[in-house]
Design an enzyme around this catalytic site. Sequence first.
Site, PDB file in Angstrom:
ATOM      1  N   GLU A  77      47.383 -72.356 -34.632  1.00  0.00           N
ATOM      2  CA  GLU A  77      47.606 -73.530 -35.462  1.00  0.00           C
ATOM      3  C   GLU A  77      47.458 -73.209 -36.948  1.00  0.00           C
ATOM      4  O   GLU A  77      48.241 -73.659 -37.771  1.00  0.00           O
ATOM      5  CB  GLU A  77      46.596 -74.610 -35.054  1.00  0.00           C
ATOM      6  CG  GLU A  77      46.566 -75.848 -35.920  1.00  0.00           C
ATOM      7  CD  GLU A  77      47.747 -76.782 -35.666  1.00  0.00           C
ATOM      8  OE1 GLU A  77      48.511 -76.509 -34.730  1.00  0.00           O
ATOM      9  OE2 GLU A  77      47.904 -77.759 -36.427  1.00  0.00           O
ATOM     10  N   ASP A  78      46.453 -72.413 -37.282  1.00  0.00           N
ATOM     11  CA  ASP A  78      46.054 -72.295 -38.689  1.00  0.00           C
ATOM     12  C   ASP A  78      46.266 -70.919 -39.309  1.00  0.00           C
ATOM     13  O   ASP A  78      45.950 -70.725 -40.480  1.00  0.00           O
ATOM     14  CB  ASP A  78      44.559 -72.641 -38.842  1.00  0.00           C
ATOM     15  CG  ASP A  78      44.303 -74.124 -38.629  1.00  0.00           C
ATOM     16  OD1 ASP A  78      45.283 -74.873 -38.520  1.00  0.00           O
ATOM     17  OD2 ASP A  78      43.130 -74.514 -38.563  1.00  0.00           O
TER      18      ASP A  78
END
Length: 710
Positions: free
Chosen positions: A114-115
């Site tokens: 996600e990051d």
Amino acid sequence: MSAEATNEGAPGRKRGRRIDLRRLGRAALSGSGARGRLPDAIDHVAKVHRSHHPGADLGILGRAYALAESSHRGQTRKSGEPYITHPLAVTLILAELGAETTTLTASLLHDTVEDTEVTLDQVGEQFGAEVRFLVDGVTKLEKVDYGAAAEPETFRKMLVATGNDVRVMSIKLADRLHNMRTLGVMRPEKQARIAKVTRDVLIPLAERLGVQALKTELEDLVFAVLHPDEYARTRDLVLAHAGRPDPLQATAARVRAVLREAGIAAEVLVRRRHFVSVHRVLLKRGRPTGADLGRLLVLVAEDADCYAVLGELHTCFTPFISEFKDFIAVPKFNLYQSLHTAVAGEDGHAAEVLIRTHQMHRVAEAGVIALGNPYAAPEAPDAADGERADPTRPGWLSRLLEWQRAAPDPDTFWTSLRDDLAQDREVTVFRADGGTIGLPAGSSCVDAAYAQYGDGAHHCIGARVNGRLATLSTVLRDGDTLHLLMSPDTASGPSPDWLEHARTPAARIAIDSWLAAHPAPEPTAPAPAAPPAPVPPRPARRSGAPAARGPVAVVAEGEAPPGGSVRLAGCCTPVPPDEITGFTVRGGAVTVHRAQCPVVGRMVTSGRQPVRVRWSSPDVAGTGDYRVTLRAESFSRPHLLADLTEVIAAEGAAVISAAVEPPHEQRVRHTYTLQLPDAALLPELMRAMRRVPGVYDVERAGRAVAAAPL
Ligand code: MN
């Protein structure tokens, strides 16, 4: 942030640095020996993990940590801490609950896709398809509920995102717990929004997955954010008790002595309630005592020991039968197993007791997380019961997914889901004066009266529920508006029948003690000062008082102990004209056994001096206090206990104590010690019990509560 970034110099560079995965992988694998050296930061997680899983492969955790650390490097949390502290904390939460290695690996990596620049494919290549699947699920889940309220679509998408694997939800719950713990750095509006989603979605989820440890901490964190005043009030109450002597410790010491004497190896602990639980007690009873701030937890080795402990407690203490619940014979939806009871503690207040094995305790705390790798072969071959056969899909989850498929529209699905999540919940009743009362589901107006007025409820004579006159036995539903009608005559008091409609210990204790202080004339006169109307008094039905105030139809002979009371032993329940023997017990009371009760032999062998006792009059059985122990043999099924006790109550008998043995080949044995107004009622009572579906035999038992396992 998107999840589509690749490691091959994607134009949309993200916060994380570019990293060479192959080099990292080599670095993580290099070092001494096959296991390599673990980075210091992961050392604590590894130790905790090993304590649950001694043979676990720690190398993969080291590699996952190395990848997560390097890919999150340079990122910080809102608090200013390096980002890696978050996945590390989440992983520690799961490790402490006993999660298996695959879950921990995925948890370390849960925010990388996600990051950071790490892609799902890379996770798959380095850590295998299973870890990839879990990380993918958590990533999708993040997108679903971020910023969304508990709307039908939210839940539906969540379930799809998890791919039916509860391990994804476990990671999500631990992730939310750490975020809630560190919520203080957010703006108040954002704190409130996150806390509401936690309350509406994550806490019911934790409850359904049986993850009690996460659920209780989440509840307290949400409570502090959404109800700061109530939270402060509860905290002050707990702090105020902190300096005082703890009645539960005194009761625990007595329980330990009783179990030691009975030769049952058990650990007896005092468990503090969490703040939300204390707050519920506060709502229910107005002013909680020290005994309300915690519970006793008795841990034993084997299932059968649980019932042995129960037997001893119900023999040696005064039990509150209404509080007895058997979640071993009939486990809850979420794997939870325990026996629940309550006994009169040191100061006369009810002390709640949970009895379970060490394994049940692990499952109670960690729920599905404690069940280990769902893809490994089951440890126990007896996975016949469908609810628990597949830990990735406990029964409710399978049902949910069925509904999801079958539901014509999101609203229908949501309604079923909300009903399902609302089971076993508390009901909130609105008072006429605008306040609210929180009560366990199934509570009646009697419970509400004592919750609202304490002992003042003795003068309650009726109720209006949603504006209409209702009997005090009326069971309240969530959202009902209640107006209690009070008598101006402060000499009026509760009818013994109120005990049948009181579900909460507070009400039962208050009614019991009023009845004890105002004994009814013997034996068949109608109750005096019975309140007008609502609950018609049943003639000849006595208070159903607990054993300590049992019939004093026995007298000690010779050197009777100074001012001691006499009670009939729960183990053999002597009735006239049985031959009887007594023993002096703590406090100078005399306990009376049948002469042939095995306890008598044991007491004499251990050097205890018998006290001679006799029945005070030959026709004592006719005075309206007849006790008997009945054993019901039946096929195991849900609600059997409830059905049997209902029939017993309907026949006018009061349950003094009850014991349920573990089911054996689908059969279960219930043993009840009952008090009847008249011995002549016994045959009809036994017939009525035999008519309960599933019951195939009812007989008088020689020996009662401390029944041995089958
Ligand atoms: Mn996270």
